[in-house]
Design a protein around this motif. Structure first.
Motif, PDB file in Angstrom:
ATOM      1  N   ALA A   1       0.859  -1.191   0.000  1.00  0.00           N
ATOM      2  CA  ALA A   1       0.000   0.000   0.000  1.00  0.00           C
ATOM      3  C   ALA A   1       0.887   1.230   0.000  1.00  0.00           C
ATOM      4  O   ALA A   1       1.844   1.305   0.777  1.00  0.00           O
ATOM      5  N   ALA A   2       0.602   2.189  -0.863  1.00  0.00           N
ATOM      6  CA  ALA A   2       1.389   3.425  -0.910  1.00  0.00           C
ATOM      7  C   ALA A   2       0.459   4.627  -0.858  1.00  0.00           C
ATOM      8  O   ALA A   2      -0.660   4.596  -1.391  1.00  0.00           O
ATOM      9  N   SER A   3       0.944   5.687  -0.208  1.00  0.00           N
ATOM     10  CA  SER A   3       0.196   6.944  -0.147  1.00  0.00           C
ATOM     11  C   SER A   3       1.051   8.047  -0.738  1.00  0.00           C
ATOM     12  O   SER A   3       2.272   8.067  -0.538  1.00  0.00           O
ATOM     13  N   ALA A   4       0.405   8.965  -1.456  1.00  0.00           N
ATOM     14  CA  ALA A   4       1.119  10.123  -2.009  1.00  0.00           C
ATOM     15  C   ALA A   4       0.202  11.330  -1.932  1.00  0.00           C
ATOM     16  O   ALA A   4      -1.008  11.226  -2.157  1.00  0.00           O
ATOM     17  N   GLY A   5       0.797  12.476  -1.614  1.00  0.00           N
ATOM     18  CA  GLY A   5       0.045  13.727  -1.597  1.00  0.00           C
ATOM     19  C   GLY A   5       0.063  14.376  -2.971  1.00  0.00           C
ATOM     20  O   GLY A   5       0.978  14.137  -3.763  1.00  0.00           O
ATOM     21  N   VAL A   6      -0.920  15.198  -3.247  1.00  0.00           N
ATOM     22  CA  VAL A   6      -0.879  15.962  -4.496  1.00  0.00           C
ATOM     23  C   VAL A   6       0.259  16.980  -4.396  1.00  0.00           C
ATOM     24  O   VAL A   6       0.711  17.325  -3.301  1.00  0.00           O
TER      25      VAL A   6
ATOM     26  N   LEU B   1       5.185  22.147  -4.705  1.00  0.00           N
ATOM     27  CA  LEU B   1       5.005  21.920  -3.267  1.00  0.00           C
ATOM     28  C   LEU B   1       4.078  20.717  -3.093  1.00  0.00           C
ATOM     29  O   LEU B   1       2.948  20.709  -3.611  1.00  0.00           O
ATOM     30  N   THR B   2       4.567  19.703  -2.382  1.00  0.00           N
ATOM     31  CA  THR B   2       3.741  18.520  -2.085  1.00  0.00           C
ATOM     32  C   THR B   2       2.935  18.788  -0.816  1.00  0.00           C
ATOM     33  O   THR B   2       3.462  19.349   0.146  1.00  0.00           O
ATOM     34  N   LEU B   3       1.672  18.380  -0.835  1.00  0.00           N
ATOM     35  CA  LEU B   3       0.774  18.694   0.276  1.00  0.00           C
ATOM     36  C   LEU B   3       0.463  17.482   1.137  1.00  0.00           C
ATOM     37  O   LEU B   3       0.472  16.335   0.667  1.00  0.00           O
ATOM     38  N   ALA B   4       0.166  17.755   2.415  1.00  0.00           N
ATOM     39  CA  ALA B   4      -0.384  16.737   3.304  1.00  0.00           C
ATOM     40  C   ALA B   4      -1.898  16.769   3.102  1.00  0.00           C
ATOM     41  O   ALA B   4      -2.453  17.816   2.819  1.00  0.00           O
ATOM     42  N   GLY B   5      -2.568  15.665   3.231  1.00  0.00           N
ATOM     43  CA  GLY B   5      -4.035  15.683   3.147  1.00  0.00           C
ATOM     44  C   GLY B   5      -4.526  15.219   1.801  1.00  0.00           C
ATOM     45  O   GLY B   5      -4.656  14.019   1.581  1.00  0.00           O
ATOM     46  N   PRO B   6      -4.778  16.156   0.838  1.00  0.00           N
ATOM     47  CA  PRO B   6      -5.313  15.672  -0.433  1.00  0.00           C
ATOM     48  C   PRO B   6      -4.309  14.779  -1.147  1.00  0.00           C
ATOM     49  O   PRO B   6      -3.128  15.129  -1.251  1.00  0.00           O
ATOM     50  N   GLY B   7      -4.772  13.644  -1.618  1.00  0.00           N
ATOM     51  CA  GLY B   7      -3.848  12.726  -2.278  1.00  0.00           C
ATOM     52  C   GLY B   7      -4.519  11.413  -2.606  1.00  0.00           C
ATOM     53  O   GLY B   7      -5.750  11.335  -2.735  1.00  0.00           O
ATOM     54  N   THR B   8      -3.689  10.384  -2.728  1.00  0.00           N
ATOM     55  CA  THR B   8      -4.175   9.075  -3.153  1.00  0.00           C
ATOM     56  C   THR B   8      -3.533   7.987  -2.308  1.00  0.00           C
ATOM     57  O   THR B   8      -2.336   8.077  -1.989  1.00  0.00           O
ATOM     58  N   ARG B   9      -4.315   6.972  -1.957  1.00  0.00           N
ATOM     59  CA  ARG B   9      -3.759   5.771  -1.328  1.00  0.00           C
ATOM     60  C   ARG B   9      -4.114   4.589  -2.222  1.00  0.00           C
ATOM     61  O   ARG B   9      -5.278   4.421  -2.607  1.00  0.00           O
ATOM     62  N   THR B  10      -3.125   3.795  -2.566  1.00  0.00           N
ATOM     63  CA  THR B  10      -3.324   2.699  -3.518  1.00  0.00           C
ATOM     64  C   THR B  10      -2.696   1.420  -2.989  1.00  0.00           C
ATOM     65  O   THR B  10      -1.578   1.445  -2.467  1.00  0.00           O
ATOM     66  N   THR B  11      -3.433   0.319  -3.110  1.00  0.00           N
ATOM     67  CA  THR B  11      -2.907  -0.999  -2.753  1.00  0.00           C
ATOM     68  C   THR B  11      -2.786  -1.830  -4.016  1.00  0.00           C
ATOM     69  O   THR B  11      -3.705  -1.844  -4.850  1.00  0.00           O
ATOM     70  N   VAL B  12      -1.654  -2.503  -4.186  1.00  0.00           N
ATOM     71  CA  VAL B  12      -1.439  -3.390  -5.342  1.00  0.00           C
ATOM     72  C   VAL B  12      -1.060  -4.767  -4.821  1.00  0.00           C
ATOM     73  O   VAL B  12      -0.224  -4.891  -3.918  1.00  0.00           O
ATOM     74  N   ALA B  13      -1.698  -5.800  -5.396  1.00  0.00           N
ATOM     75  CA  ALA B  13      -1.301  -7.181  -5.099  1.00  0.00           C
ATOM     76  C   ALA B  13      -1.255  -7.950  -6.410  1.00  0.00           C
ATOM     77  O   ALA B  13      -2.255  -7.980  -7.152  1.00  0.00           O
TER      78      ALA B  13
END
Ligand code: DP6
Length: 330
Positions: A12-17, A42-54
Motif C-alpha cells: 500500500a502506498a500513499s502520495a500527496g498531491v 510543493l507537495t501537500l499533506a491531506g489531499p492525495g491518493t492511497r493505492t494498494t497493489v497485489a
C-alpha cells in the motif's frame, strides 16, 4: 527471470498531491513523456491518493478500482506493465485506489495517483520502496504515467530538472511554514486533459518557443527565493510562471482556456488581499481552480476572504506534506 508464482505480499502506498509553483507545460519527447521544461512544486499533506497493489496468480487480467468503482484505465495497465518488466513478474494485479482529491479536475489527482500506484506496484513486485525518488527506474515509470507525478515522490518543495527529469528536494515539508488555500470553482472534470493540451499548445501557439526560452530564469528565481525563504519573491515568480503558461495556451489555435470568470474573480480577490498588506499569491493549472500560496499563519483569514467570492464549490486550507511512502502488507 520471470516469476509466475504468487508474490508473498501486497503493498500500500500513499502520495500527496503537488502543485507547481514554476510550471511544467510541454514535452521534449512525447513517447517517453519527458518534459520540455523543469518545474518546482510543493507537495501537500491531506489531499492525495492511497493505492494498494497485489499481484495474484489467480487473475487473468488486471483489476483496478478507484473509490470502489471498477475502471478500465490504460495508464494504470501501462504502469503495471513497466513494473512487471522491471521486476521480471508476469502476474496480473489487483489495484485499489482511494482519492482524497477531486479526480481529473485540474487538482493534481493524476500526480498523486501515479506516484502512489507506481510505488505500490514497485513494492508489491518485491522491489525496494525506501527513498523512491532516488531510484531512476521507478521515477521514470511514474513520470511516464504523468509528468508531474515524480514530484509527489518527495515532500515539501521539490524541483524536477529538465536535463534528466530527476527530482530533488529544495526544502522539507517542515522547513518553512507555508500553506496553500485551494478555492474550487465547480466540480466537473476538465475539458481537455493535460497531455493533448500540451501537444496542441506546442503545435499551434506562437508563444510556445518564448515560453520555453523564458523558463530557466523563472526556475532560477524560484530556487533563490526558496533558499532565502523569501515568500514575496517566490509568490511573484509563481504568478509570473502561471500567467506565462496560460498566455501560451490562450495563444494556441484554437485557443485553450482553462480559466473561467470565477477564476478571475479569485485572482482579483488575491490581489486585493495583497493591496491590503496580506501575503497571498495565486496559481492555476489545467483547470479553473485557484491555489493561493501564503504563510501558514495567514491561511485562515485568506480562506475566509476567498469564501466571500460568489459561486465557489469549496475553499480548503492545505499544508506541506511528506513524499510518497509505502508499506508492505502481510
Ligand atoms: C498544468 O503531469 O498532468 O499541472 O505529463 O501529460 O500527464 P502529463 O501532464 P501532467 O501536467 C501537469 C501540468 C500542470 C503544471 C504542473 O503541474 O507543472
Amino acid at each position: 527471470m520471470t516469476r509466475s508464482t504468487p508474490l508473498p505480499r501486497a503493498c500500500a502506498a500513499s502520495a500527496g498531491v503537488n502543485f507547481a509553483l514554476v510550471k511544467y507545460w510541454g514535452k521534449r519527447d512525447a513517447a517517453l513523456n519527458l518534459p520540455a521544461v523543469g518545474s518546482i512544486s510543493l507537495t501537500l499533506a491531506g489531499p492525495g491518493t492511497r493505492t494498494t497493489v497485489a499481484f495474484d496468480a489467480a487473475l487473468d487480467a488486471d483489476h483496478f478500482t478507484l473509490d470502489g468503482v471498477a475502471q478500465a484505465d490504460a495508464g494504470v495497465v501501462g504502469v503495471l506493465d513497466a513494473v512487471r518488466a522491471a521486476a521480471g513478474v508476469d502476474l496480473r494485479a489487483r489495484v485499489e485506489s482511494q482519492n482524497t482529491v477531486a479526480t481529473a479536475a485540474g487538482l493534481a489527482s493524476s500526480a498523486s495517483g501515479m506516484a502512489a500506484l507506481g510505488l505500490a506496484a514497485w513494492g508489491a513486485a518485491g522491489l525496494p520502496v525506501e527513498a523512491p525518488a532516488t531510484q531512476p527506474a521507478l521515477v521514470e515509470i511514474v513520470r511516464r504515467g504523468s509528468g508531474s507525478a515524480p514530484r509527489s515522490l518527495l515532500g515539501g518543495l521539490v524541483e524536477l530538472r529538465v536535463d534528466d527529469a530527476s527530482v530533488h528536494p529544495l526544502a522539507a515539508a517542515d522547513a518553512w511554514p507555508l500553506a496553500i488555500v485551494v478555492a474550487r470553482v465547480g466540480r466537473g472534470p476538465k475539458k481537455v486533459k493535460s497531455r493533448p493540451g500540451m501537444t496542441h499548445t506546442a503545435e499551434t501557439s506562437p508563444y510556445y518557443a518564448p515560453w520555453i526560452e523564458a523558463h530557466p530564469a523563472d526556475l532560477a528565481a524560484a530556487r533563490a527565493a526558496i533558499a532565502a525563504r523569501d515568500l514575496p519573491a517566490l509568490g511573484a515568480v509563481m504568478e509570473r510562471s502561471t500567467l506565462r503558461m496560460h498566455a501560451c495556451m490562450w495563444a494556441a489555435d484554437p485557443p485553450l482556456r482553462y480559466l473561467q470568470g470565477r477564476t478571475l474573480d479569485l485572482m482579483d480577490a488575491v490581489e486585493g488581499l495583497r493591496d491590503a498588506g496580506v501575503g497571498a499569491w495565486y496559481t492555476m493549472d489545467a483547470g479553473p481552480h485557484v491555489k493561493v500560496l501564503c504563510a501558514a499563519d495567514d491561511a485562515p483569514r485568506i480562506a475566509a476572504a476567498l469564501a466571500q467570492v460568489p459561486g465557489l464549490a469549496a475553499v480548503d486550507v492545505c499544508h506541506p506534506g511528506p513524499g510518497a511512502r509505502a508499506e508492505v502488507l502481510p
